[in-house]
Design a protein around this motif. Structure first.
Motif, short mmCIF file in Angstrom:
data_model
loop_
_atom_site.label_atom_id
_atom_site.label_comp_id
_atom_site.label_asym_id
_atom_site.label_seq_id
_atom_site.Cartn_x
_atom_site.Cartn_y
_atom_site.Cartn_z
N GLY A 172 3.07 16.27 24.29
CA GLY A 172 3.44 15.44 25.42
C GLY A 172 2.75 14.08 25.48
N THR A 173 2.03 13.70 24.42
CA THR A 173 1.42 12.36 24.38
C THR A 173 2.50 11.30 24.17
N PHE A 174 3.42 11.57 23.25
CA PHE A 174 4.53 10.67 22.93
C PHE A 174 5.87 11.36 23.24
N ARG A 175 6.88 10.53 23.42
CA ARG A 175 8.28 10.98 23.32
C ARG A 175 8.90 10.23 22.16
N ARG A 176 9.66 10.91 21.32
CA ARG A 176 10.35 10.24 20.22
C ARG A 176 11.77 9.91 20.66
N VAL A 177 12.14 8.64 20.58
CA VAL A 177 13.49 8.23 21.00
C VAL A 177 14.44 8.10 19.81
N GLY A 178 13.89 8.17 18.61
CA GLY A 178 14.75 8.10 17.43
C GLY A 178 13.94 8.01 16.16
N ASP A 179 14.62 7.91 15.02
CA ASP A 179 13.98 7.79 13.71
C ASP A 179 14.56 6.61 12.96
N CYS A 180 13.79 6.09 12.01
CA CYS A 180 14.25 5.00 11.15
C CYS A 180 13.72 5.25 9.73
N PRO A 181 14.57 5.77 8.83
CA PRO A 181 14.11 6.03 7.45
C PRO A 181 13.96 4.72 6.66
N THR A 182 13.00 4.69 5.74
CA THR A 182 12.90 3.53 4.85
C THR A 182 14.11 3.52 3.92
N PRO A 183 14.69 2.33 3.68
CA PRO A 183 15.84 2.26 2.76
C PRO A 183 15.39 2.10 1.30
N TRP A 184 14.28 2.72 0.94
CA TRP A 184 13.73 2.66 -0.42
C TRP A 184 12.72 3.79 -0.59
N PRO A 185 12.29 4.08 -1.84
CA PRO A 185 11.23 5.08 -2.04
C PRO A 185 9.98 4.66 -1.27
N CYS A 186 9.30 5.61 -0.63
CA CYS A 186 8.32 5.19 0.38
C CYS A 186 6.95 4.82 -0.14
N PHE A 187 6.36 5.63 -1.03
CA PHE A 187 4.98 5.35 -1.47
C PHE A 187 4.95 4.99 -2.95
N VAL A 188 4.13 4.00 -3.29
CA VAL A 188 3.89 3.65 -4.69
C VAL A 188 2.39 3.69 -4.95
N ILE A 189 2.03 3.70 -6.23
CA ILE A 189 0.62 3.61 -6.62
C ILE A 189 0.38 2.19 -7.12
N ALA A 190 -0.57 1.50 -6.51
CA ALA A 190 -0.91 0.13 -6.90
C ALA A 190 -2.34 0.09 -7.41
N VAL A 191 -2.58 -0.76 -8.39
CA VAL A 191 -3.90 -0.86 -9.01
C VAL A 191 -4.29 -2.33 -9.14
N ARG A 192 -5.55 -2.61 -8.92
CA ARG A 192 -6.03 -3.99 -9.10
C ARG A 192 -5.84 -4.43 -10.55
N GLU A 193 -5.40 -5.67 -10.75
CA GLU A 193 -5.12 -6.18 -12.09
C GLU A 193 -6.35 -6.12 -12.99
N GLU A 194 -7.52 -6.39 -12.42
CA GLU A 194 -8.76 -6.36 -13.20
C GLU A 194 -8.99 -4.98 -13.81
N VAL A 195 -8.71 -3.94 -13.03
CA VAL A 195 -8.87 -2.56 -13.51
C VAL A 195 -7.84 -2.25 -14.58
N LEU A 196 -6.62 -2.72 -14.39
CA LEU A 196 -5.55 -2.50 -15.37
C LEU A 196 -5.87 -3.18 -16.70
N GLU A 197 -6.44 -4.36 -16.63
CA GLU A 197 -6.78 -5.09 -17.86
C GLU A 197 -7.91 -4.40 -18.62
N ASN A 198 -8.91 -3.92 -17.89
CA ASN A 198 -10.11 -3.39 -18.53
C ASN A 198 -10.06 -1.90 -18.84
N HIS A 199 -9.26 -1.15 -18.07
CA HIS A 199 -9.29 0.31 -18.22
C HIS A 199 -7.88 0.93 -18.16
N PRO A 200 -6.93 0.42 -18.93
CA PRO A 200 -5.56 0.95 -18.84
C PRO A 200 -5.45 2.43 -19.23
N GLN A 201 -6.23 2.85 -20.23
CA GLN A 201 -6.14 4.25 -20.68
C GLN A 201 -6.64 5.21 -19.61
#
Length: 284
Positions: A172-201
């Motif tokens: 009872g803290t919230f009421r949900r009035v509806g939903d809105c799905p993302t129109p794309w895949p939701c989560f990705v894995i991102a990595v700092r470029e410095e780490v990718l350059e130095n430690h790709p393996q």
């Protein structure tokens, strides 16, 4: 032993990271991986990537695309969850608002500018045919701030992941009035470029371990009960969530997919311009 810092929201999507860390799978490959919870969500994580406070982040697709366009020195290395995220649209329990259409001129609580709760409020407004330039925002940092803002009337509605906020609807803290799905895949894995350059393996080893876990995640014995207890959710809600959630099977992110997502983001006024999709990704 290479030290790497990984971060994500403290939600059920990221439980595979907990399992693999608990089993010391990264340590066995010579990687000292340390997890940090980011309850403030993607806006908090994009800042941490910029500052070097985290090396790898599990972030919302729309948030990291926008931040890389704005200069974040990171790259997307793969999709993590390829199904959409279901954003619940919530009002306070005592609110007079009953439907999504009632919220056109209301103030929306957001964790940060550039966060998922901010960008998806724009997507929702676009879907409703509202004037996006007239949206009013109240920055509240995280879910706890959203509860406070809606309860004391500082904001009128708040968008957050449907199942994470379901206990707040149930009590009872919230009421949900509806939903809105993302129109794309939701989560990705991102990595700092410095780490990718130095430690790709080493980054590739991390991906192999987590992808191997998510591949069989739904088949883990009693995983629904485990998640229900850990995240304080109803068993039937976790079972529904498991049924609609699909993790990546290890396939790399494609430029075509990112171009399609950017096209939608421009269309929704979430970003002003596109960049070459090859500037967003690094496939290992």
């Amino acid at each position: 032993m290479l030290n790497l810092k990984v971060g994500g929201v403290p939600e059920h999507f990221n439980y595979p990271w907990y399992i693999t860390l608990k089993n010391k799978e990264y340590t066995k490959k010579g990687i000292n991986l340390r997890w940090t919870d980011y309850p403030g969500g993607t806006g908090q994580m994009t800042k941490a990537l910029r500052n070097g406070d985290v090396d790898i982040a599990i972030v919302l697709t729309e948030g990291i695309i926008k931040d890389i366009i704005n200069g974040n020195p990171s790259k997307i290395i793969q999709t993590f969850v390829k199904s959409p995220l279901i954003w619940g649209i919530h009002v306070g329990a005592k609110s007079t608002f009953k439907t999504i259409s009632d919220l056109e001129h209301a103030t929306v609580a957001i964790s940060r500018f550039g966060s998922g709760s901010h960008l998806m409020a724009i997507v929702n407004a676009y879907n409703q045919g509202w004037d996006i330039s007239k949206l009013k925002f109240k920055v509240i940092d995280n879910l706890e701030g959203g509860i406070e803002a809606l309860t004391n009337g500082e904001a009128d509605y708040f968008m957050w992941e449907h199942f994470t906020t379901k206990p707040l609807v149930d009590n009872g803290t919230f009421r949900r009035v509806g939903d809105c799905p993302t129109p794309w895949p939701c989560f990705v894995i991102a990595v700092r470029e410095e780490v990718l350059e130095n430690h790709p393996q080493e980054v590739k080893k991390v991906l192999d371990i987590i992808n191997n876990c998510t591949k069989d995640f739904k088949n883990i014995e009693n995983i629904d009960k485990t998640l229900s207890i850990r995240y304080e959710q109803q068993l039937e809600d976790i079972q529904e969530w498991l049924s609609i959630t699909e993790w990546n099977d290890g396939k790399p992110m494609t430029k075509n997919l990112l171009t399609r997502i950017q096209n939608k983001m421009v269309n929704f006024n979430v970003i002003e311009k596109k960049i070459n999709s090859s500037e967003l990704i690094r496939n290992l």
